[in-house]
Design an enzyme around this catalytic site. Structure first.
Site, PDB file in Angstrom:
ATOM      1  N   GLY A 101       0.912  -1.290  -0.214  1.00 23.26           N
ATOM      2  CA  GLY A 101       0.024  -0.028  -0.029  1.00 23.26           C
ATOM      3  C   GLY A 101       1.018   1.388   0.101  1.00 23.26           C
ATOM      4  N   SER A 102       2.177   1.282  -0.797  1.00 19.15           N
ATOM      5  CA  SER A 102       2.860   2.473  -0.556  1.00 19.15           C
ATOM      6  C   SER A 102       2.445   3.440  -0.908  1.00 19.15           C
ATOM      7  CB  SER A 102       4.270   2.049  -1.331  1.00 19.15           C
ATOM      8  OG  SER A 102       4.106   1.663  -2.777  1.00 19.15           O
ATOM      9  N   SER A 103       1.503   3.395  -2.311  1.00 18.41           N
ATOM     10  CA  SER A 103       1.004   4.753  -2.963  1.00 18.41           C
ATOM     11  C   SER A 103      -0.024   5.357  -1.970  1.00 18.41           C
ATOM     12  CB  SER A 103       0.315   4.332  -4.283  1.00 18.41           C
ATOM     13  OG  SER A 103      -0.526   3.512  -4.151  1.00 18.41           O
ATOM     14  N   ASP A 146      -6.656   0.372   0.639  1.00 19.77           N
ATOM     15  CA  ASP A 146      -5.414   0.436   1.079  1.00 19.77           C
ATOM     16  C   ASP A 146      -5.322   1.979   2.020  1.00 19.77           C
ATOM     17  OD1 ASP A 146      -4.812  -1.529  -0.455  1.00 19.77           O
ATOM     18  OD2 ASP A 146      -3.322  -0.313  -1.652  1.00 19.77           O
TER      19      ASP A 146
HETATM   20  O1  PMV Z   1      -0.524  -3.651  -4.232  1.00 12.29           O
HETATM   21  P1  PMV Z   1      -1.409  -2.965  -3.490  1.00 12.29           P
HETATM   22  O2  PMV Z   1      -0.579  -2.851  -2.019  1.00 12.29           O
HETATM   23  O3  PMV Z   1      -1.657  -1.574  -3.682  1.00 12.29           O
HETATM   24  O4  PMV Z   1      -2.799  -3.618  -2.985  1.00 12.29           O
HETATM   25  C1  PMV Z   1      -3.682  -3.618  -3.954  1.00 12.29           C
HETATM   26  C2  PMV Z   1      -4.955  -4.048  -3.390  1.00 12.29           C
HETATM   27  C3  PMV Z   1      -5.914  -4.506  -4.735  1.00 12.29           C
HETATM   28  O5  PMV Z   1      -7.195  -5.241  -4.114  1.00 12.29           O
HETATM   29  C4  PMV Z   1      -5.447  -5.297  -5.677  1.00 12.29           C
HETATM   30  C5  PMV Z   1      -6.584  -3.175  -5.250  1.00 12.29           C
HETATM   31  C6  PMV Z   1      -7.433  -2.260  -4.347  1.00 12.29           C
HETATM   32  O6  PMV Z   1      -7.700  -1.169  -5.025  1.00 12.29           O
HETATM   33  O7  PMV Z   1      -7.997  -2.822  -3.470  1.00 12.29           O
END
Ligand code: PMV
Length: 314
Positions: A101-103, A146
């Site tokens: 969830g860095s962004s 996130d």
């Molecule tokens: O990859 P991350 O940390 O940005 O997690 C994305 C999570 C998803 O379910 C794939 C996308 C979302 O918006 O929930």
């Protein structure tokens, strides 16, 4: 110089990544072992943004810098201020673009720092609304999970469009988190699943998404019943379904197998996939340490052990 800071932390999706985008339940945990701090300082001249956090990946992923700029501009617009005379920088231990969830964490920290700098209160609803604007740039179609997990302290159960439900993680177990060291591709992974669901033969993919949702619901009951074996089994099944949806990768599969051979109750990728991080479940700390060693041997560049709840064992 006058400066203000804003902080946030990483998150781990226990269950329901990808399915959450399509209306299925999900469970995510705040991961305070990795943190983000944004600093906004008074400066002379036009706005400067220190982007060194994204060194090495900004060239391949222009959308992450764009999402950072969007976060700053959305906050400025809400605050009704101009971006003159500010120097903004980020310091973080969250591996960038690895499913933690860095962004969202970047946007949360930037928004908090800007509101602090301009001395304006910021409530949760406004924060999540603003962060969602930049998350759209980063991910295309973010679920909102996130941002909520990166900004809050509670494990969350979440269905898109419904309120976030905080719930106690009273499961006596440990999560081992392993980073493949490979940049994930959340945006591409999310849009490839959308393409499958809108393609000629959507039914198997619809079924896969709804199975992931069922796993998340059952996982919530397993946590409430303090049943780590059932949660582990659900994690294994979720990894198989995510692989079927083509969001795993050889590196993730290698770490997941190593964790299982190392004695994990279950293991799966976490977050957007196609790189990034995986998680494994263990009953106690000594088993967790064995699994941690196994995934390091299999190539994890960084590992963490996360105590989920219950009492510390000896
Ligand atoms: O990859 P991350 O940390 O940005 O997690 C994305 C999570 C998803 O379910 C794939 C996308 C979302 O918006 O929930």
């Amino acid at each position: 110089t006058r400066c203000s800071t804003g902080t946030s932390h990483g998150k781990i999706i226990l269950m329901g990544e990808h399915a959450v985008v399509h209306g299925e339940p999900s469970i995510a945990l705040p991961f305070p072992a990795v943190e983000m701090t944004a600093t906004v300082c008074e400066a002379k001249g036009p706005l400067t943004i220190d982007c060194s956090y994204y060194n090495g990946i900004a060239a391949e992923m222009p959308e992450i810098l764009e999402s950072m700029r969007t976060a700053i501009h959305s906050a400025m617009a809400e605050l009704q201020v101009s971006d003159e005379n500010l120097a903004i920088s980020l310091a973080s231990t969250i591996p960038a673009e690895r499913g933690m969830g860095s962004s969202a964490a970047v946007s949360v920290a930037l928004t908090r720092a800007l509101f602090a700098y301009f001395d304006k209160p910021l409530n949760e609803a406004t924060l999540l609304r603003l962060v969602n604007i930049s998350e759209k740039v980063a991910h295309g179609n973010p679920s909102g999970l996130d941002a909520a997990t990166a900004s809050g302290d509670a494990p969350l159960f979440y269905i898109k469009g419904q309120p976030f439900e905080a719930f106690p993680l009273n499961l006596k177990a440990y999560l081992i988190v392993g980073d493949t060291g490979v940049t994930g591709q959340t945006k591409e992974a999310v849009s490839s699943i959308a393409a499958k669901l809108n393609g000629k033969n959507p039914q198997p993919y619809r079924d896969a998404i709804s199975r992931l949702g069922t796993f998340a619901l059952t996982a919530k009951s397993a946590i409430e019943a303090n049943d780590p074996s059932q949660l582990g089994e659900l994690m294994n099944q979720a990894h198989a379904v995510l692989s079927f949806l083509d969001v795993s990768s050889p590196d993730l599969d290698r770490l997941v197998s190593a964790a299982r051979f190392g004695g994990a109750l279950g293991a799966k990728l976490t977050g957007g996939g196609r790189g990034g991080c995986m998680i494994a479940l263990a009953r106690n700390r000594s088993e967790a340490e064995k699994i941690e060693e196994a995934i390091r041997q299999a190539g994890a560049i960084r590992t963490w052990i996360y105590q989920m709840g219950g009492t510390e064992d000896v």
